[in-house]
Design an enzyme around this catalytic site. Structure first.
Site, PDB file in Angstrom:
ATOM      1  N   GLN A  37       1.061 -11.769   5.211  1.00 20.05           N
ATOM      2  CA  GLN A  37       0.173 -12.920   5.420  1.00 20.05           C
ATOM      3  C   GLN A  37      -0.702 -13.157   4.190  1.00 20.05           C
ATOM      4  O   GLN A  37      -1.183 -12.227   3.559  1.00 20.05           O
ATOM      5  CB  GLN A  37      -0.682 -12.737   6.667  1.00 20.05           C
ATOM      6  CG  GLN A  37      -1.433 -11.427   6.758  1.00 20.05           C
ATOM      7  CD  GLN A  37      -2.139 -11.269   8.092  1.00 20.05           C
ATOM      8  OE1 GLN A  37      -2.365 -12.228   8.815  1.00 20.05           O
ATOM      9  NE2 GLN A  37      -2.511 -10.043   8.424  1.00 20.05           N
TER      10      GLN A  37
ATOM     11  N   HIS B 215       2.778 -16.786   6.262  1.00 25.12           N
ATOM     12  CA  HIS B 215       1.745 -17.004   7.270  1.00 25.12           C
ATOM     13  C   HIS B 215       0.975 -18.290   6.956  1.00 25.12           C
ATOM     14  O   HIS B 215       0.965 -19.225   7.713  1.00 25.12           O
ATOM     15  CB  HIS B 215       0.801 -15.804   7.394  1.00 25.12           C
ATOM     16  CG  HIS B 215      -0.204 -15.919   8.500  1.00 25.12           C
ATOM     17  ND1 HIS B 215      -1.463 -16.449   8.308  1.00 25.12           N
ATOM     18  CD2 HIS B 215      -0.136 -15.587   9.799  1.00 25.12           C
ATOM     19  CE1 HIS B 215      -2.129 -16.432   9.458  1.00 25.12           C
ATOM     20  NE2 HIS B 215      -1.351 -15.916  10.385  1.00 25.12           N
TER      21      HIS B 215
ATOM     22  N   GLU C  22       4.370 -20.963  13.949  1.00 24.18           N
ATOM     23  CA  GLU C  22       3.554 -20.200  14.890  1.00 24.18           C
ATOM     24  C   GLU C  22       2.354 -21.031  15.345  1.00 24.18           C
ATOM     25  O   GLU C  22       1.660 -21.628  14.528  1.00 24.18           O
ATOM     26  CB  GLU C  22       3.072 -18.908  14.211  1.00 24.18           C
ATOM     27  CG  GLU C  22       2.288 -17.977  15.106  1.00 24.18           C
ATOM     28  CD  GLU C  22       1.938 -16.661  14.429  1.00 24.18           C
ATOM     29  OE1 GLU C  22       1.149 -15.897  14.998  1.00 24.18           O
ATOM     30  OE2 GLU C  22       2.465 -16.400  13.324  1.00 24.18           O
TER      31      GLU C  22
ATOM     32  N   ASP D  71       1.427 -17.550  20.183  1.00 17.62           N
ATOM     33  CA  ASP D  71       0.359 -16.687  19.667  1.00 17.62           C
ATOM     34  C   ASP D  71      -0.885 -16.803  20.540  1.00 17.62           C
ATOM     35  O   ASP D  71      -1.133 -15.971  21.413  1.00 17.62           O
ATOM     36  CB  ASP D  71       0.064 -17.049  18.210  1.00 17.62           C
ATOM     37  CG  ASP D  71      -1.022 -16.183  17.594  1.00 17.62           C
ATOM     38  OD1 ASP D  71      -1.481 -15.236  18.244  1.00 17.62           O
ATOM     39  OD2 ASP D  71      -1.421 -16.454  16.444  1.00 17.62           O
TER      40      ASP D  71
ATOM     41  N   THR E 276      -3.492  -7.967  13.367  1.00 17.88           N
ATOM     42  CA  THR E 276      -4.477  -8.768  12.653  1.00 17.88           C
ATOM     43  C   THR E 276      -4.772  -8.168  11.289  1.00 17.88           C
ATOM     44  O   THR E 276      -4.655  -6.954  11.097  1.00 17.88           O
ATOM     45  CB  THR E 276      -5.780  -8.862  13.471  1.00 17.88           C
ATOM     46  OG1 THR E 276      -6.785  -9.541  12.715  1.00 17.88           O
ATOM     47  CG2 THR E 276      -6.319  -7.490  13.841  1.00 17.88           C
ATOM     48  N   CYS E 277      -5.180  -9.041  10.376  1.00 14.57           N
ATOM     49  CA  CYS E 277      -5.648  -8.590   9.070  1.00 14.57           C
ATOM     50  C   CYS E 277      -6.894  -7.722   9.208  1.00 14.57           C
ATOM     51  O   CYS E 277      -7.241  -6.962   8.312  1.00 14.57           O
ATOM     52  CB  CYS E 277      -5.957  -9.800   8.194  1.00 14.57           C
ATOM     53  SG  CYS E 277      -7.082 -10.984   8.973  1.00 14.57           S
TER      54      CYS E 277
END
Length: 411
Positions: A172, A194, A273, A307, A360-361
């Site tokens: 991402q 992403h 997404e 998502d 998640t980041c």
């Protein structure tokens, strides 16, 4: 073997907590921050430092098993639990989890995680981030007590077969969607970029023209920089509901636009997404279900990825049963205990729905490593490179842990 003590340490994550509602409302970027006031309860700024809690289980033979509690970047949005701050939740772990685990004999992962999932405070389960991190530590403790890899424990207890191949890694980019895309291509990422298309006007375009232009640029860049002639990554763009925002939920116009994106992505496969965000689980499921049906009916070679509002194991089963997405993101921190991630991947595979083991980041190196073990034991279609938005770090953590597992098991 017994657990003799439970110790917590506050930590930082690989990214930030962002107030998604404020960002979607047009909060003005200010360097690495945003101008303006937050609108979601618990936030003191639109962007604030991500926090984690490392939970360490001291075993009676002197080994330390550990996992990291972490929550997603867009916490407290899309039906999720409240903002996860270490100072607020370390006392809860000490008061409600430590008494359950300290002095306990290590049995099986599934049994011990089930006990964790059953803990309630005022009728509610523990915060998803707590269940996420503590269950990682439990898996590590079981693995250490058996002198096995964590993926081997998962395979043993769930009756799966550990893969002897790499799982495709999805990287991402964050807002730096051009330079970071170059990094992904050079490193040979399987799925990219992403894109973080989270504002309709400035990132998607008033009629979607900016995203279409970006995808065309991306295909040209992949062709120009590809590290090998057979490198053919999947292009996956997270649009955070902005397609529906631009076209006003007009499915005819949305399908026409998705066709344009398909053409822009050729010769590469495209996934979109979160094309809609209905701010409600049932409405979200129905909207995605209709969109998937129309994409298939029109023969469009684009996959729709679910998502938002598909957070828990129950949600994932519901969306999968109703084909509300060609692929479902299993956002690991949102599911709580990691056993739910195992079950979610296996359920999607049984139903013929793409299993994207995401996250998640805003996680940590430790949670990412444990997630790799889950993936190697369950074989999802892809796994997210995490934490962070810098590409190099998250890709390194996930790629290297996979290679360690492959090398150790081959030996």
């Amino acid at each position: 073997m017994k657990i003799v003590d439970v110790i917590c340490a506050p930590g930082k994550t690989g990214f930030f907590f962002d107030d998604q509602r404020a960002v979607k409302s047009g909060a003005e970027p200010d360097g690495a921050s945003y101008k303006g006031l937050p609108v979601t309860e618990g936030f003191t700024a639109i962007r604030q430092a991500g926090e984690s809690i490392s939970v360490m289980l001291c075993l009676e033979d002197g080994q330390i098993a550990f996992g990291d509690c972490a929550a997603v970047q867009y916490s407290a949005a899309g039906g999720r639990d409240p903002l996860f701050l270490a100072d607020n939740f370390i006392p809860i772990i000490n008061n409600h989890v430590k008494p359950m685990l300290a002095g306990k004999k290590i049995t099986t992962f599934r049994e011990m995680e089930s006990e964790l999932e059953s803990v309630k405070i005022n009728g509610k389960q523990l915060h998803t981030a707590i269940r996420y991190g503590v269950s990682q530590a439990i898996l590590d403790a079981v693995a250490k007590s058996r002198h096995k890899l964590m993926c081997e424990v998962i395979a043993d207890e769930y009756g799966t077969t550990i893969t002897d191949k790499m799982i495709p890694i999805f990287t991402q980019s964050g807002d730096n969607r051009f330079d970071n895309a170059d990094k992904m291509i050079i490193k040979g990422a399987d799925v990219l970029p992403h894109g973080l298309i989270n504002h309709a006007g400035t990132k998607l375009g008033e009629a979607g023209e900016l995203l279409e232009k970006y995808i065309k640029w991306l295909t040209e860049r992949v062709t120009a920089l590809r590290p090998a002639s057979d490198y053919n990554p999947v292009l996956q763009i997270d649009v955070y509901g902005t397609i529906a925002a631009v076209f006003g939920l007009n499915t005819t116009e949305m399908i026409s636009y998705i066709k344009k994106l398909e053409a822009a992505a050729k010769p590469y496969k495209l996934r979109i997404e979160g094309p809609v965000d209905m701010e409600d689980r049932e409405k979200q499921m129905l909207a995605l279900q209709e969109l998937v049906c129309l994409v298939d009916k029109n023969g469009i070679n684009v996959e729709i990825v679910a998502d938002e509002w598909c957070n828990t194991l129950e949600d994932i089963k519901y969306f999968a049963d109703n084909k509300a997405g060609h692929m479902v993101q299993i956002k690991t921190p949102d599911l709580g205990g990691i056993g739910n991630t195992v079950e979610a991947v296996l359920y999607c595979k049984e139903r013929g729905i793409g299993a994207y083991q995401g996250g998640t980041c805003n996680e940590t190196d430790r949670s990412a490593q444990v997630c790799v073990h889950i993936a190697m034991a369950t074989c999802p279609d892809q796994i997210l490179a995490k934490p962070g938005m810098g590409v190099d770090e998250g890709y390194m953590v996930v790629y290297n842990e996979m290679q360690r597992i492959l090398a150790l098991r081959k030996k």
